[in-house]
Design an enzyme around this catalytic site. Structure first.
Site, mmCIF file in Angstrom:
data_model
loop_
_atom_site.group_PDB
_atom_site.id
_atom_site.type_symbol
_atom_site.label_atom_id
_atom_site.label_comp_id
_atom_site.label_asym_id
_atom_site.label_seq_id
_atom_site.Cartn_x
_atom_site.Cartn_y
_atom_site.Cartn_z
ATOM 1 C CG ASN A 224 -2.165 -0.855 0.976
ATOM 2 O OD1 ASN A 224 -2.699 -0.890 -0.133
ATOM 3 N ND2 ASN A 224 -2.584 -1.583 2.000
ATOM 4 C CG ASP B 93 11.407 -8.219 2.582
ATOM 5 O OD1 ASP B 93 10.971 -7.150 3.050
ATOM 6 O OD2 ASP B 93 11.911 -9.103 3.306
ATOM 7 C CG ASP C 56 17.270 6.822 1.350
ATOM 8 O OD1 ASP C 56 17.841 5.745 1.063
ATOM 9 O OD2 ASP C 56 16.216 7.189 0.808
#
Ligand code: IMP
Length: 199
Positions: free
Chosen positions: A8, A68, A159
């Site tokens: 989602n 994944d 990140d």
């Protein structure tokens, strides 16, 4: 051609829709009325991607794929790996806590090599029957290093501390455009797209 992406996450959906173009209708879990938190109990990225795709195929009989991702750090024998989302104890998707733990674990270590790895599992119906199916796996990786401190405000997850090979800035500083060209997920998705377009 309609295909379910077992997620989602709007960002991931947008990315794949742009790559696949209008020949494919990529729908989300919400779009098919699935509000179950599909279990991810595997010990590998491959197992988790397979588990999520199988859940949809078995319950909805629709062609589907699932992904994944994990961050694998060489000096930590591949950790956090499959546990990347919940690396800091007692948390779930808490990026700040996960990064703090990783930076602590790497304190004093010279080897800061790491890679992001994404695995996508795709299950497709064979002919008209849902009994016969084919399963494919696509992998993408980006190598890099874990910085000694966070930098940049973009991106998500790890990140701010991941510097991809060939660059001297973190993913969070490099921005979406560059990241979406070289990232683990972009590379895995490109392989999936190639397969789907060849069919
Ligand atoms: P998922 O399989 O995409 O949910 O990713 C699992 C975890 O890996 C996330 O919760 C993030 O912590 C991390 N992760 C996945 N992709 C990225 C990425 O592109 N940048 C930074 N962290 C990521």
């Amino acid at each position: 051609m309609k295909i379910v992406f077992a997620t989602n996450n709007q960002h991931k959906l947008q990315e794949i829709r742009e790559i696949l173009g209008s020949d494919f209708e990529v729908v989300s879990l919400k779009d098919i009325g699935c509000d179950v938190d599909i279990p991810e109990t595997g010990t590998t990225l491959e197992a988790n991607a397979h588990q999520k795709a199988s859940y949809i195929y078995e319950n909805y009989g629709l062609d589907c794929f699932a992904d994944d991702t994990g961050l694998e750090v060489e000096a930590l024998d591949g950790a956090p790996g499959v546990h990347s989302a919940r690396y800091a104890e007692g948390t779930d998707h808490d990026s700040e806590a996960n990064m703090a733990k990783l930076l602590k674990e790497l304190e004093g270590k010279n080897n800061r090599k790491a890679r992001f790895r994404t695995v996508i599992a795709l299950i497709q119906k064979e002919g008209d029957s849902t009994i016969c199916s084919r399963e494919y796996s696509f992998e993408g990786e980006v190598k890099g290093e874990i910085a000694t401190e966070k930098s940049g405000k973009g991106g998500f997850g790890y990140d701010p501390i991941f510097v991809p090979e060939g660059y001297d800035k973190s993913f969070a500083e490099l921005g979406e455009e560059i990241k979406n060209k070289i990232s683990h997920r972009a590379r895995a998705v490109a392989k999936l797209a190639e397969h789907l377009k060849d069919e």
